[in-house]
Every structure is written in structure tokens, then in C-alpha cells.
Scaffold this active site. Structure first.
Site, short mmCIF file in Angstrom:
data_model
loop_
_atom_site.label_atom_id
_atom_site.label_comp_id
_atom_site.label_asym_id
_atom_site.label_seq_id
_atom_site.Cartn_x
_atom_site.Cartn_y
_atom_site.Cartn_z
N HIS A 17 32.42 2.04 5.98
CA HIS A 17 32.13 1.17 4.93
C HIS A 17 32.91 1.01 4.09
O HIS A 17 33.27 -0.01 3.27
CB HIS A 17 30.72 1.95 4.07
CG HIS A 17 29.43 1.71 4.91
ND1 HIS A 17 28.96 0.61 4.95
CD2 HIS A 17 28.65 2.79 5.23
CE1 HIS A 17 27.65 0.71 5.66
NE2 HIS A 17 27.58 2.10 5.63
N HIS A 71 31.11 7.36 10.04
CA HIS A 71 30.50 5.87 9.47
C HIS A 71 30.58 5.70 7.96
O HIS A 71 30.64 4.42 7.74
CB HIS A 71 28.81 6.49 9.46
CG HIS A 71 27.76 5.42 9.32
ND1 HIS A 71 27.22 4.64 10.22
CD2 HIS A 71 27.57 4.85 8.05
CE1 HIS A 71 26.20 3.78 9.66
NE2 HIS A 71 26.47 3.94 8.19
N GLU A 72 30.95 6.60 7.02
CA GLU A 72 30.82 6.14 5.71
C GLU A 72 32.39 5.90 5.31
O GLU A 72 32.39 4.72 4.71
CB GLU A 72 30.69 7.39 4.82
CG GLU A 72 29.13 7.92 4.97
CD GLU A 72 28.14 7.24 4.89
OE1 GLU A 72 28.24 6.03 4.36
OE2 GLU A 72 26.95 7.55 5.47
N CYS A 102 21.79 2.54 9.71
CA CYS A 102 22.33 2.33 8.43
C CYS A 102 21.54 1.78 7.33
O CYS A 102 20.79 0.87 7.72
CB CYS A 102 23.65 1.25 8.67
SG CYS A 102 24.44 1.04 7.15
N LEU A 103 21.63 2.44 6.17
CA LEU A 103 20.66 1.70 5.22
C LEU A 103 20.93 0.40 4.73
O LEU A 103 20.14 -0.44 4.08
CB LEU A 103 20.87 2.72 3.93
CG LEU A 103 20.33 4.10 4.05
CD1 LEU A 103 20.89 5.04 2.72
CD2 LEU A 103 18.88 4.42 4.32
N GLY A 105 23.91 9.90 4.26
CA GLY A 105 25.00 9.57 3.61
C GLY A 105 24.87 8.30 2.93
O GLY A 105 24.11 7.46 3.14
N GLN A 148 28.14 0.55 -0.49
CA GLN A 148 26.65 0.00 -0.38
C GLN A 148 26.16 -0.22 -1.63
O GLN A 148 25.05 -0.76 -1.63
CB GLN A 148 26.18 1.17 0.59
CG GLN A 148 26.42 1.21 1.88
CD GLN A 148 25.92 2.17 2.64
OE1 GLN A 148 26.21 3.50 2.77
NE2 GLN A 148 24.87 2.08 3.43
O1 GNR Z 1 21.06 7.77 6.86
C1 GNR Z 1 21.94 7.32 7.93
N1 GNR Z 1 21.77 7.80 9.11
C2 GNR Z 1 22.78 7.83 9.74
C3 GNR Z 1 22.38 8.19 11.49
C4 GNR Z 1 23.28 8.18 12.33
C5 GNR Z 1 24.69 7.80 12.02
C6 GNR Z 1 24.95 7.24 10.69
C7 GNR Z 1 24.00 7.50 9.59
S1 GNR Z 1 24.57 7.23 8.26
C8 GNR Z 1 23.01 6.56 7.60
C9 GNR Z 1 23.04 6.32 5.95
C10 GNR Z 1 24.02 5.20 5.91
O2 GNR Z 1 23.76 3.84 6.16
N2 GNR Z 1 25.18 5.48 5.31
O3 GNR Z 1 26.21 4.64 5.08
NI NI Z 2 25.68 3.06 6.62
#
Ligand code: GNR
Ligand code: NI
Length: 170
Positions: free
Chosen positions: A140, A136-137, A94-95, A49, A54
Site C-alpha cells: 500500500h 500487504h501493508e 483488503c479494506l 492491518g 488507505q
Molecule cells: O483485514 C485484512 N485482512 C487481510 C487478509 C489477508 C491478507 C491481508 C489482509 S490485510 C486486510 C486489511 C487491509 O486491507 N490492510 O491493508
Molecule cells: Ni489492504
């Protein structure tokens, strides 16, 4: 298509609260190009995601693909969780916080209302990894990171580990 630079913690821009997308903007070439660039950035990272926040675009949308085959691109514009239930613990990454993984508890099942990439209203029931990823997104978009859920002690360990990683890269 272009890879976009991803902001990394502790960049203060990651703390910006994103604004609603104007529906009239969704159909524009510039917006559609941005979605394509975000997919490319997410797939190459690789990630499941990517929120607009980001890539320093402070509007409420994100791209997601939780499939194994990486053939199920999803776009969520102006997403709202309208129902949630249960709880699940998932080891998140998270990236924007590279190399850090930690357990986070979130709702196990959600119903999300949003606009798709055509600007059409949709409602989707999601569970397991897709539900984790959407939550999670959406965090952000509110300037929140998964490490914010950790205890102060664990967060301090994360901060030190990231500082050390950066020093080795320099
Ligand atoms: O690539 C991603 N893997 C992930 C693994 C577990 C819970 C959430 C994520 S999201 C993350 C990519 C990212 O940072 N999205 O904001
Ligand atoms: Ni993230």
C-alpha cells in the site's frame, strides 16, 4: 478517537507512493493521535492491518494486529524488508477492495526493520499471517494493491464485481 474514512479502489490516491516519516514527527501529539485513530478504524472495520495510504495519509507507516484476541497492536514506521525467504499462498482481502478475496503468493518469512511508535529502531522476524500482512501493508505504501498480482482476466472480473456491488448500493 475517531474513525477515519478508508479510500476504496479505484481511487487514484491509493496509487500514491508514500514518503518517509520524519523521525522528529513520531513523538508529536498529532502523529500519536493519528495512530490511535488508525487502530480504531482497523479494529472496527474489522481488519488485521491498515496502511496510512488507505486513510489518505501518504507517509510510510502502518498499524497491524494479527492476534485472535485483538490485543497485540503493532506499529511499523519506515519499514524495510531486509531478508525474505520461501513462499506462501494466502487468500487475501483488503479494506480498500471490499468483498474481493484472492490467492496471492508472497515470501513466507521476512525480517523487517522499522521504527516503533516511540520512534525506536526495531528488527522483527515474521512468518505466516504476520509476514503476509506486513508485505500487504508495505505494498500500500508503494501504491500497490493485492489485485495487481492477479491475471488481467481475474482483475477484469474483480473490476466488474466491484462495479456491480456499487450499483446495488446506490
Ligand atoms: O483485514 C485484512 N485482512 C487481510 C487478509 C489477508 C491478507 C491481508 C489482509 S490485510 C486486510 C486489511 C487491509 O486491507 N490492510 O491493508
Ligand atoms: Ni489492504
Amino acid at each position: 478517537m475517531a474513525m477515519l474514512p478508508i479510500l476504496e479502489f479505484p481511487d487514484p490516491r491509493l496509487r500514491t507512493k508514500a514518503a518517509e516519516v520524519d523521525v522528529a514527527e513520531v513523538g508529536t501529539a498529532a502523529f500519536q493521535q493519528l495512530l490511535d485513530d488508525m487502530f480504531q478504524t482497523m479494529y472496527e472495520a474489522p481488519g488485521i492491518g491498515l496502511a496510512a495510504s488507505q486513510v489518505d495519509v501518504h507517509q510510510r507507516f502502518m498499524v497491524v494486529d494479527v492476534s485472535e484476541e485483538k490485543n497485540t497492536p503493532m506499529v511499523f514506521i519506515n519499514p524495510q524488508v531486509v531478508e525474505k525467504s520461501g513462499g506462501q499462498v494466502y487468500q487475501e482481502g483488503c479494506l480498500s477492495v471490499p468483498g474481493i478475496f484472492a490467492d496471492v503468493t508472497r515470501a513466507d518469512a521476512i525480517v523487517v526493520r522499522y521504527l516503533d511508535r516511540q520512534g525506536q529502531p526495531q528488527e522483527l522476524a515474521a512468518d505466516s499471517l504476520l509476514a503476509v500482512c506486513i508485505q500487504h501493508e508495505m505494498d500500500h505504501l508503494d501504491g500497490k494493491l493485492f489485485i495487481d498480482y492477479l491475471s488481467p482476466l481475474k482483475r477484469e472480473m474483480v473490476r466488474k464485481k466491484l462495479a456491480k456491488q456499487r450499483k446495488q448500493m446506490a
